[in-house]
Write a protein that holds these residues in place. Sequence first.
Motif, mmCIF file in Angstrom:
data_model
loop_
_atom_site.group_PDB
_atom_site.id
_atom_site.type_symbol
_atom_site.label_atom_id
_atom_site.label_comp_id
_atom_site.label_asym_id
_atom_site.label_seq_id
_atom_site.Cartn_x
_atom_site.Cartn_y
_atom_site.Cartn_z
ATOM 1 N N VAL A 328 0.816 -1.212 0.000
ATOM 2 C CA VAL A 328 0.000 0.000 0.000
ATOM 3 C C VAL A 328 0.851 1.264 0.000
ATOM 4 C CG1 VAL A 328 -1.727 1.332 1.263
ATOM 5 C CG2 VAL A 328 -1.918 -1.161 1.127
ATOM 6 N N VAL A 329 1.805 1.365 0.941
ATOM 7 C CA VAL A 329 2.508 2.626 1.182
ATOM 8 C C VAL A 329 3.266 3.133 -0.040
ATOM 9 C CG1 VAL A 329 4.270 3.771 2.561
ATOM 10 C CG2 VAL A 329 2.644 2.210 3.649
ATOM 11 N N PRO A 330 4.131 2.344 -0.702
ATOM 12 C CA PRO A 330 4.868 2.907 -1.842
ATOM 13 C C PRO A 330 3.987 3.148 -3.065
ATOM 14 C CG PRO A 330 5.933 0.914 -0.977
ATOM 15 C CD PRO A 330 4.546 0.971 -0.423
ATOM 16 N N GLY A 331 2.988 2.301 -3.287
ATOM 17 C CA GLY A 331 2.213 2.368 -4.517
ATOM 18 C C GLY A 331 1.038 3.315 -4.494
ATOM 19 N N LEU A 332 0.577 3.719 -3.307
ATOM 20 C CA LEU A 332 -0.605 4.576 -3.203
ATOM 21 C C LEU A 332 -0.174 5.978 -2.801
ATOM 22 C CD1 LEU A 332 -3.664 4.161 -3.583
ATOM 23 C CD2 LEU A 332 -3.854 3.944 -1.099
ATOM 24 N N PRO A 333 -0.329 6.967 -3.656
ATOM 25 C CA PRO A 333 0.108 8.337 -3.323
ATOM 26 C C PRO A 333 -0.612 8.878 -2.103
ATOM 27 C CG PRO A 333 -0.445 8.124 -5.663
ATOM 28 C CD PRO A 333 -0.920 6.874 -4.997
ATOM 29 N N ARG A 334 0.016 9.840 -1.460
ATOM 30 C CA ARG A 334 -0.573 10.432 -0.259
ATOM 31 C C ARG A 334 -1.942 11.044 -0.521
ATOM 32 N NH1 ARG A 334 -0.755 15.433 2.394
ATOM 33 N NH2 ARG A 334 -0.820 15.243 4.667
ATOM 34 N N PRO A 335 -2.151 11.811 -1.622
ATOM 35 C CA PRO A 335 -3.505 12.341 -1.865
ATOM 36 C C PRO A 335 -4.567 11.252 -1.967
ATOM 37 C CG PRO A 335 -1.906 13.455 -3.265
ATOM 38 C CD PRO A 335 -1.189 12.313 -2.618
ATOM 39 N N ALA A 336 -4.200 10.104 -2.549
ATOM 40 C CA ALA A 336 -5.162 9.006 -2.653
ATOM 41 C C ALA A 336 -5.475 8.432 -1.278
ATOM 42 C CB ALA A 336 -4.630 7.913 -3.573
ATOM 43 N N ARG A 337 -4.447 8.295 -0.432
ATOM 44 C CA ARG A 337 -4.675 7.776 0.918
ATOM 45 C C ARG A 337 -5.545 8.736 1.719
ATOM 46 N NH1 ARG A 337 0.915 6.907 0.616
ATOM 47 N NH2 ARG A 337 1.367 8.317 2.347
ATOM 48 N N LEU A 338 -5.295 10.033 1.545
ATOM 49 C CA LEU A 338 -6.131 11.021 2.235
ATOM 50 C C LEU A 338 -7.574 10.969 1.742
ATOM 51 C CD1 LEU A 338 -3.730 14.102 2.226
ATOM 52 C CD2 LEU A 338 -4.290 12.635 4.160
ATOM 53 N N PHE A 339 -7.736 10.815 0.431
ATOM 54 C CA PHE A 339 -9.079 10.786 -0.154
ATOM 55 C C PHE A 339 -9.888 9.608 0.385
ATOM 56 C CE2 PHE A 339 -11.923 9.094 -3.443
ATOM 57 C CZ PHE A 339 -12.773 10.171 -3.619
ATOM 58 N N PHE A 340 -9.289 8.418 0.368
ATOM 59 C CA PHE A 340 -10.010 7.230 0.840
ATOM 60 C C PHE A 340 -10.220 7.281 2.355
ATOM 61 C CE2 PHE A 340 -8.218 5.310 -3.144
ATOM 62 C CZ PHE A 340 -9.444 5.140 -3.765
ATOM 63 N N GLY A 341 -9.279 7.905 3.085
ATOM 64 C CA GLY A 341 -9.467 8.056 4.524
ATOM 65 C C GLY A 341 -10.652 8.949 4.849
ATOM 66 N N TRP A 342 -10.800 10.052 4.101
ATOM 67 C CA TRP A 342 -11.931 10.952 4.311
ATOM 68 C C TRP A 342 -13.230 10.343 3.791
ATOM 69 C CZ3 TRP A 342 -12.679 15.120 7.134
ATOM 70 C CH2 TRP A 342 -11.571 15.840 7.588
ATOM 71 N N MET A 343 -13.120 9.435 2.844
ATOM 72 C CA MET A 343 -14.315 8.881 2.211
ATOM 73 C C MET A 343 -15.184 8.104 3.198
ATOM 74 S SD MET A 343 -14.456 6.793 -1.366
ATOM 75 C CE MET A 343 -16.026 6.430 -2.167
ATOM 76 N N THR A 344 -14.572 7.560 4.261
ATOM 77 C CA THR A 344 -15.369 6.831 5.252
ATOM 78 C C THR A 344 -16.367 7.758 5.951
ATOM 79 O OG1 THR A 344 -13.653 7.178 6.925
ATOM 80 C CG2 THR A 344 -13.555 5.137 5.671
ATOM 81 N N TYR A 345 -16.027 9.048 6.031
ATOM 82 C CA TYR A 345 -16.930 10.009 6.656
ATOM 83 C C TYR A 345 -18.002 10.503 5.686
ATOM 84 C CZ TYR A 345 -13.161 10.085 10.097
ATOM 85 O OH TYR A 345 -12.228 9.721 11.018
ATOM 86 N N LEU A 346 -17.852 10.176 4.411
ATOM 87 C CA LEU A 346 -18.860 10.575 3.428
ATOM 88 C C LEU A 346 -20.225 9.984 3.764
ATOM 89 C CD1 LEU A 346 -19.492 11.943 0.677
ATOM 90 C CD2 LEU A 346 -18.848 9.788 -0.420
#
Length: 375
Positions: A328-346
């Motif tokens: 996950v860490v090397p292949g997933l950019p930080r903006p993508a990780r932030l987006f999916f992290g915030w998506m749980t609150y959607l």
Amino acid sequence: MSFEDYFANSTELLSETTITEQKSRPVNIHGILWPILFTVLIIVANFLSLVAFCIEKRLRTYNNYFIINLTILDFITGLFLIPVVVHTHIGYYPFSQDICKVTSAIQSGILNASNLAVVVICADRHRATYDPINHFMSRSKRMAVIRNLIPWTVSGVFWFLYITIPEFIIDFDNGRHCIRWYTLRTLPGIIPFISLFYLPFTIIAVLYFRIAAKIQATLGGRSVEKQFVLKDANNGKITAELPHDDMTSAVSTATINVDLSSDNLDQGLEMKNGNAANSRKKTTMKRETATEMRKATRTLLFIVIAFVVSWLPQSIISLIYSIEPVLVVPGLPRPARLFFGWMTYLNSLLNPISYAVSQPLFRSTIFNMFLCRRK
């Protein structure tokens, strides 16, 4: 930078930058603007929903008591996002580790209770579908409140036992990002998302599939009954289809044997109409109306869709990370990780939208509030 700085869970994902990095770069206005706007929308949408339930008495039905409970949970979720936004902006957790240990359990408990509230709604709809008469006879606002307390109790007890108490016992160092103890271990890191998503999702999927299957079978049974009505009429019988107020209840029929060529035909028709009228009164008293059932089922459908869309991506990513972080860490950019992290609150934003889409009275109440118009 250690892996816990990169990826701990949905909350720590929102602030992975070190203090030094945060101070050395210019402030990203757009990066903080969107989290603030998102948080404000969640708080405002659920606040308006609560106000609508307060000012419109017709919204305070048995079924909507479950919606009110979900709205309260989503509103609190929005309030807990305020320190998360601050965390994201300054790059580190702004409070002490003792506060971190307590608030982490509360925040996870609220999120878990929100998801379990959907399970409770599904379970109630399942009983209304398969046992409509007993469900209608036993339901009350007091019973709705008791059932709504189940997600709060289960989630609160579980997360305080799973986060707060162990971290105080072992004196866990939460670090500058308020990292939780289970993020450093594989199996304990998987259990939270089993509780938050996979277990509720499995129960919801099974219950909703059974509800949909029952409704589909009932609709199919109606067309078969109509064929029997025509066939029996040709054989000298009149089949009276008794009215039913439940989408999921089978069609009740009463067959009246009369001579179609005699004056008894009129008498038979009168008997049919009388039986139908009596049946309408009885069934109305013993079960939900078709309108109420359709509205509750439609609202549940939107809530389930919002739950799955919001939680599925981050749950899959977190499961993969718990097993092998390198995937996950090397292949997933930080903006993508932030987006999916915030998506749980959607989910907390989509729920009040679901109420407005599925319930015309709720929608008109909100509309009248904006126009400052009262009936």
